[in-house]
Scaffold this motif. Structure first.
Motif, PDB file in Angstrom:
ATOM      1  N   UNK A  50      -1.132   3.998 -21.293  1.00 26.32           N
ATOM      2  CA  UNK A  50      -1.560   3.353 -20.125  1.00 26.32           C
ATOM      3  C   UNK A  50      -2.833   3.554 -20.180  1.00 26.32           C
ATOM      4  N   UNK A  51      -3.532   5.054 -20.737  1.00 29.05           N
ATOM      5  CA  UNK A  51      -5.034   4.859 -19.705  1.00 29.05           C
ATOM      6  C   UNK A  51      -5.853   4.264 -20.273  1.00 29.05           C
ATOM      7  N   UNK A  52      -5.245   3.816 -22.424  1.00 28.75           N
ATOM      8  CA  UNK A  52      -5.853   3.092 -23.148  1.00 28.75           C
ATOM      9  C   UNK A  52      -6.071   1.402 -23.558  1.00 28.75           C
ATOM     10  N   UNK A  80     -10.688  15.085 -10.225  1.00 30.74           N
ATOM     11  CA  UNK A  80     -12.004  15.465  -9.844  1.00 30.74           C
ATOM     12  C   UNK A  80     -11.718  16.727  -8.919  1.00 30.74           C
ATOM     13  N   UNK A  81     -10.404  16.987  -8.760  1.00 32.25           N
ATOM     14  CA  UNK A  81     -10.510  17.932  -7.172  1.00 32.25           C
ATOM     15  C   UNK A  81      -9.128  18.812  -7.823  1.00 32.25           C
ATOM     16  N   UNK A  83      -7.081  12.788 -17.438  1.00 37.25           N
ATOM     17  CA  UNK A  83      -8.029  11.714 -18.330  1.00 37.25           C
ATOM     18  C   UNK A  83      -7.567  10.571 -19.341  1.00 37.25           C
ATOM     19  N   UNK A  84      -6.633  11.152 -19.408  1.00 35.46           N
ATOM     20  CA  UNK A  84      -6.229  10.438 -21.278  1.00 35.46           C
ATOM     21  C   UNK A  84      -5.368   9.479 -20.654  1.00 35.46           C
ATOM     22  N   UNK A 142     -13.871  17.469 -21.761  1.00 35.81           N
ATOM     23  CA  UNK A 142     -14.687  16.839 -22.294  1.00 35.81           C
ATOM     24  C   UNK A 142     -15.429  16.568 -23.251  1.00 35.81           C
ATOM     25  N   UNK A 143     -15.926  17.939 -23.457  1.00 33.09           N
ATOM     26  CA  UNK A 143     -16.880  18.818 -24.840  1.00 33.09           C
ATOM     27  C   UNK A 143     -15.154  18.836 -25.788  1.00 33.09           C
TER      28      UNK A 143
END
Length: 359
Positions: A229-231, A87-88, A80-81, A290-291
């Motif tokens: 790359x993510x941001x 999602x799998x 995610x970063x 995420x939390x």
């Protein structure tokens, strides 16, 4: 009236307080939910937040639930970063367990390895998870397929493969027709930390992984590349960072961690393969990531919290007569309240006084 006003810059304090506020709101809603169901709210909160930590046995069971959640969430945090949406992880968890289980079933032929077979089992789990995530990476890389849909659909493929194996080729001939593999030999079992308790070396592996992922993400050049790359994808391209390399790195790391969790689960608490192997850890770990703010240290605390929800749901079913799906309700509440509270990072609540013109 109340209105949201944009902050000049994101609030660092609110970024820390948001998960705590979300948890508090979840507890308040939970109290109301218990009351509506005709149950004692105090008793309801006790089974979710007190029973899972009240003694050594409870803490041991908590570690069994928290270990796979933390491991999977660590891998997902890298994805995610990097702006890669895996999602799998549940499917990668299942395939990792299948690969580890296959090695465990070869124990009689690998007797010369002794307890060293445990290392091979876990390594097989990692490879299995990486292979399943590699399918996602290949389809995204070669055909620009959406990794969200591909990774999610592969979860159901993995579960069908598991079902086919335990109902067919891997079914225990002496299992009274139950859909399950043979029970793995004692030599293949994941070593426990304390005799009489189910806590195993997975806890140590998870804590070591937390340190390793923290160092990778925040103290290495490769981790810096993934985060840039993510941001800021445009800045990453300008700097010459390879988006293709980032895609493969993120997905293979994520799949490997999910596969490792699957291997620990199959050769640890379960000791065999059954259709009930998928426990929702791959989906629950998304919330954990995420939390925990996609930070390895935060993931430890959020993983413990989420495992309390799992155990609390089981206790609510047996002691309060509530459906086990209550676990999913609390997980969903925590995620949605977190998303709502995260709004306060970029906005503040202000009172606005409107003045009406006199006619």
């Amino acid at each position: 009236m109340l209105k949201l006003e944009a902050r000049p810059e994101p609030s660092k304090w609110m970024a820390i307080a948001s998960p705590l506020l979300a948890l508090a709101i979840t507890v308040v809603i939970g109290v109301a939910l218990f009351a509506l169901l005709g149950k004692d709210p105090v008793r309801g909160l006790q089974v979710f937040f007190v029973e899972p930590v009240k003694n050594l046995y409870a803490l041991s069971e908590l570690s069994v639930k928290a270990t796979p959640l933390i491991l999977i969430a660590l891998g997902l945090s890298v994805c995610y970063r990097s702006n890669v949406w895996n999602i799998g992880a549940e499917g990668q968890f299942v395939v990792g367990a299948l690969a580890a289980g296959w090695v465990a079933m070869q124990a009689p032929a690998l007797a010369w390895m002794g307890r060293g077979i445990v290392v091979v089992i876990l390594f097989a789990g990692v490879l299995g998870g990486m292979f399943w995530a590699g399918i996602v990476a290949a389809l995204r890389d070669r055909f620009h397929a959406n990794e969200i849909l591909v990774s999610l659909m592969l979860v159901y493929v993995a579960e069908m493969i598991l079902g086919w194996l335990v109902y067919g080729p891997w079914k225990d001939p002496n299992g009274y027709n139950f859909p399950q593999s043979i029970t793995f030999d004692a030599v293949t079992k994941i070593p426990r930390l304390v005799d009489g308790l189910r806590a195993n070396i997975g806890v140590v592996i998870a804590l070591a992984a937390v340190v390793g992922f923290w160092a990778f993400m925040f103290r290495t050049y490769r981790g810096f590349q993934l985060q840039v790359g993510g941001l800021a994808p445009a800045a990453a391209r300008y700097a010459g960072f390879s988006s293709r390399s980032a895609l493969w790195t993120a997905l293979l790391l994520s799949g490997g961690m999910a596969g490792l969790a699957g291997g620990l689960e199959a050769a640890g608490p379960l000791g065999q393969l059954t259709p009930y192997l998928p426990a929702g850890y791959g989906f629950g770990a998304i919330i954990v990531a995420f939390v925990g703010r996609l930070n390895p240290l935060g993931i430890v605390f959020s993983g413990i919290l989420m495992s309390m929800f799992y155990i609390g749901g089981e206790l609510a079913q047996s002691r309060l007569g509530l459906p086990k799906s209550l676990t999913g309700v609390f997980q969903g509440l925590l995620l949605f309240t977190l998303l709502a509270c995260d709004t306060l990072i970029h906005y503040r609540v202000r009172w606005w006084h409107t003045v009406r013109a006199k006619g």
